[in-house]
Design a protein around this motif. Structure first.
Motif, mmCIF file in Angstrom:
data_model
loop_
_atom_site.group_PDB
_atom_site.id
_atom_site.type_symbol
_atom_site.label_atom_id
_atom_site.label_comp_id
_atom_site.label_asym_id
_atom_site.label_seq_id
_atom_site.Cartn_x
_atom_site.Cartn_y
_atom_site.Cartn_z
ATOM 1 N N GLN A 254 60.718 20.607 -1.115
ATOM 2 C CA GLN A 254 60.403 19.792 -2.290
ATOM 3 C C GLN A 254 59.582 18.559 -1.933
ATOM 4 N N HIS A 255 59.559 18.206 -0.669
ATOM 5 C CA HIS A 255 58.830 17.023 -0.191
ATOM 6 C C HIS A 255 57.920 17.457 0.961
ATOM 7 N N PRO A 256 56.790 18.099 0.655
ATOM 8 C CA PRO A 256 55.917 18.665 1.695
ATOM 9 C C PRO A 256 55.463 17.638 2.725
ATOM 10 N N ASP A 257 55.319 16.376 2.318
ATOM 11 C CA ASP A 257 54.906 15.347 3.277
ATOM 12 C C ASP A 257 55.966 15.150 4.353
ATOM 13 N N GLN A 258 57.235 15.241 3.964
ATOM 14 C CA GLN A 258 58.320 15.093 4.934
ATOM 15 C C GLN A 258 58.439 16.319 5.831
ATOM 16 N N LEU A 259 58.211 17.493 5.263
ATOM 17 C CA LEU A 259 58.227 18.714 6.067
ATOM 18 C C LEU A 259 57.109 18.678 7.106
ATOM 19 N N LYS A 260 55.926 18.244 6.696
ATOM 20 C CA LYS A 260 54.803 18.127 7.636
ATOM 21 C C LYS A 260 55.115 17.115 8.733
ATOM 22 N N LYS A 261 55.738 16.012 8.336
ATOM 23 C CA LYS A 261 56.091 14.976 9.304
ATOM 24 C C LYS A 261 57.039 15.523 10.368
ATOM 25 N N LEU A 262 57.983 16.356 9.949
ATOM 26 C CA LEU A 262 58.937 16.944 10.888
ATOM 27 C C LEU A 262 58.256 17.983 11.788
ATOM 28 N N LYS A 263 57.373 18.779 11.199
ATOM 29 C CA LYS A 263 56.636 19.759 12.022
ATOM 30 C C LYS A 263 55.775 19.053 13.060
ATOM 31 N N ASP A 264 55.143 17.954 12.667
ATOM 32 C CA ASP A 264 54.263 17.214 13.580
ATOM 33 C C ASP A 264 55.049 16.486 14.660
ATOM 34 N N ASP A 265 56.285 16.115 14.344
ATOM 35 C CA ASP A 265 57.111 15.370 15.298
ATOM 36 C C ASP A 265 58.529 15.928 15.292
ATOM 37 N N PRO A 266 58.777 17.006 16.059
ATOM 38 C CA PRO A 266 60.106 17.628 16.071
ATOM 39 C C PRO A 266 61.231 16.701 16.526
ATOM 40 N N SER A 267 60.890 15.580 17.169
ATOM 41 C CA SER A 267 61.939 14.642 17.585
ATOM 42 C C SER A 267 62.637 13.996 16.391
ATOM 43 N N LEU A 268 62.066 14.171 15.200
ATOM 44 C CA LEU A 268 62.676 13.611 13.987
ATOM 45 C C LEU A 268 63.777 14.510 13.421
ATOM 46 N N VAL A 269 64.131 15.578 14.123
ATOM 47 C CA VAL A 269 65.069 16.537 13.549
ATOM 48 C C VAL A 269 66.442 15.915 13.287
ATOM 49 N N GLU A 270 66.932 15.055 14.161
ATOM 50 C CA GLU A 270 68.262 14.486 13.935
ATOM 51 C C GLU A 270 68.276 13.554 12.724
ATOM 52 N N PRO A 271 67.325 12.603 12.596
ATOM 53 C CA PRO A 271 67.310 11.818 11.354
ATOM 54 C C PRO A 271 67.031 12.667 10.115
ATOM 55 N N ALA A 272 66.305 13.776 10.284
ATOM 56 C CA ALA A 272 66.072 14.674 9.142
ATOM 57 C C ALA A 272 67.379 15.305 8.684
ATOM 58 N N ILE A 273 68.240 15.682 9.630
ATOM 59 C CA ILE A 273 69.549 16.233 9.284
ATOM 60 C C ILE A 273 70.380 15.181 8.558
ATOM 61 N N GLU A 274 70.375 13.952 9.061
ATOM 62 C CA GLU A 274 71.160 12.888 8.410
ATOM 63 C C GLU A 274 70.649 12.619 7.000
ATOM 64 N N GLU A 275 69.326 12.645 6.833
ATOM 65 C CA GLU A 275 68.773 12.423 5.502
ATOM 66 C C GLU A 275 69.072 13.593 4.579
ATOM 67 N N GLY A 276 69.066 14.808 5.127
ATOM 68 C CA GLY A 276 69.457 15.973 4.332
ATOM 69 C C GLY A 276 70.898 15.868 3.876
ATOM 70 N N LEU A 277 71.774 15.404 4.749
ATOM 71 C CA LEU A 277 73.183 15.206 4.397
ATOM 72 C C LEU A 277 73.326 14.185 3.265
ATOM 73 N N ARG A 278 72.517 13.153 3.303
ATOM 74 C CA ARG A 278 72.582 12.130 2.257
ATOM 75 C C ARG A 278 71.971 12.630 0.957
ATOM 76 N N TYR A 279 70.796 13.263 1.050
ATOM 77 C CA TYR A 279 70.011 13.589 -0.140
ATOM 78 C C TYR A 279 70.677 14.670 -0.977
ATOM 79 N N TYR A 280 71.039 15.775 -0.352
ATOM 80 C CA TYR A 280 71.781 16.845 -1.026
ATOM 81 C C TYR A 280 73.087 17.052 -0.257
ATOM 82 N N SER A 281 74.042 16.183 -0.468
ATOM 83 C CA SER A 281 75.299 16.243 0.277
ATOM 84 C C SER A 281 75.959 17.607 0.085
#
Length: 398
Positions: A254-281
């Motif tokens: 739903q947020h292609p800019d964030q998906l691209k950001k994660l693909k470009d920088d896989p080191s963001l996977v842990e904060p992406a998981i935390e944000e996923g937990l918050r956004y759609y608990s």
């Protein structure tokens, strides 16, 4: 305010977040319903939810308040809901949690990482052989955690489809599911009885064997507690992680800019998981708590015996706690979400869920860099406590 019945039918899943926002602004301690002398309350603001979850006056064991025929009955039959760790208070909760805590501490869970990677890669290899679209939940988000928890417990992972059916029935228990509920509980209990007998004859280095040994020692674990613990670990050990993986991917789609950001920088996977937990608990609401005494709680009078629910999803979108809470931001630096709860009932499996989620996203995006959504409006499951999708159809190639 609309009635809760109307809210549930028309807004509950698809329109829940605007509704929660309205409650936070207008009536953060919301009287959902009243029957006789008992009220049911919904708590929606972050600070209020944390207070509720740690407040000893809100108890889990309703037998302390209500004496029913079921409480008084004595039976040799197994009751898998009797004294479940999720529904008891100290000191029973402390004793039960202490038994299984060593299996879920971060150091122990970290040792599972190579095996979780192996399982993820096996599932992804199977997905590569299928024609698109594929269902991310059926083919990946569900089997990964159920295989992991099955191996940890020592139950055959090939029975995972049965666990899924039993789990869905128990979680969705209501009058309309009454027939399936009784049948599935009996089937689940019978299955565990056979498994326990086999494990007594042939002990293994697994959690079920350890729990059986604790039950045989008598004082640590009763027969009902043994069954309840294993049922809880099977259900809780996969349900929230399925939702974590699928919900986070859906939010990223739903947020292609964030998906691209994660693909470009896989080191963001842990904060992406935390944000996923918050956004759609993965868990919309806490399980039930009961007021042990009359009390004033943030402008409302809550009576002894009232049922109080915490909206985890609402708390994690509270404007007073999170900047731009309706935006997915995988670089969010201040993300003190409470998706795993708070207080003594904080989710025991949080380290495992986080590790599974991290590995699941890493391996998925590495294997299918062109992955994209193939349906615009996937349906949310109509399970009151949980937020999870029925299916998530994806294309693995461009």
């Amino acid at each position: 305010m609309e009635s809760m019945e109307t809210i549930y039918e028309s807004q509950f899943k698809k329109g829940a977040y605007p509704f929660f926002k309205k409650l936070r602004q207008e009536q953060p301690i919301f009287p959902m319903s009243q029957q006789s002398d008992q009220s049911t309350w919904l708590v929606t603001k972050y600070d209020d939810v944390k207070e509720l979850l740690k407040q000893p006056s809100f108890i889990k064991d309703q037998k302390k308040l209500f004496q029913t025929a079921a409480n008084q009955a004595k039976s040799d039959d197994v009751n898998i809901f009797e004294n479940m760790m999720l529904d008891v208070d100290p000191p029973d909760h402390t004793r039960l949690r202490k038994l299984v805590q060593p299996f879920f501490n971060p150091k122990t869970i970290k040792q599972l990482e190579p095996r979780i990677v192996e399982i993820a890669d096996q599932l992804l290899a199977q997905m590569e052989q299928k024609s698109s679209p594929v269902d991310l939940i059926d083919d990946y988000a569900f089997p990964l955690p159920i295989i992991v928890i099955s191996e940890l417990l020592g139950v055959p992972s090939e029975d995972r489809d049965r666990f899924r059916k039993w789990s869905n029935t128990i979680i969705a228990a209501s009058n309309e599911f009454e027939t399936d509920f009784i049948e599935d509980v009996e089937a689940f209990t019978s299955y565990l009885t056979s498994l326990f007998e086999e494990r007594k004859q042939h002990p293994q280095d697994d959690l079920i064997t350890k729990l059986l040994q604790a039950e045989e020692e008598g004082e640590q674990l009763s027969k009902d507690e043994l069954y309840s613990m294993v049922v809880l670990l099977i259900i809780a050990g996969h349900e929230t992680t399925v939702n974590l993986i699928a919900n986070t991917m859906y939010a990223l789609f739903q947020h292609p800019d964030q998906l691209k950001k994660l693909k470009d920088d896989p080191s963001l996977v842990e904060p992406a998981i935390e944000e996923g937990l918050r956004y759609y608990s993965p868990v919309d609401f806490s399980t039930a708590r009961w007021a042990q005494e009359d009390m004033a709680f943030h402008g409302q009078t809550i009576r002894r015996g009232d049922l109080v629910l915490a909206s985890i999803s609402s708390a994690n979108r509270d404007e007073d706690k999170f900047e731009n809470p309706s935006q997915l931001d995988i670089t969010r630096s201040r993300n003190a979400h409470i998706a795993f709860g708070y207080g003594i009932h904080f989710c025991l499996g949080a380290p495992l869920a986080r590790l599974e989620g991290k590995i699941a996203l890493e391996r998925l995006l590495s294997t299918f860099p062109q992955i994209h959504l193939s349906e615009n409006n996937p349906e949310w499951r109509t399970v009151f406590l949980l937020r999870g999708l029925e299916h998530l159809q994806i294309q693995t190639k461009s």
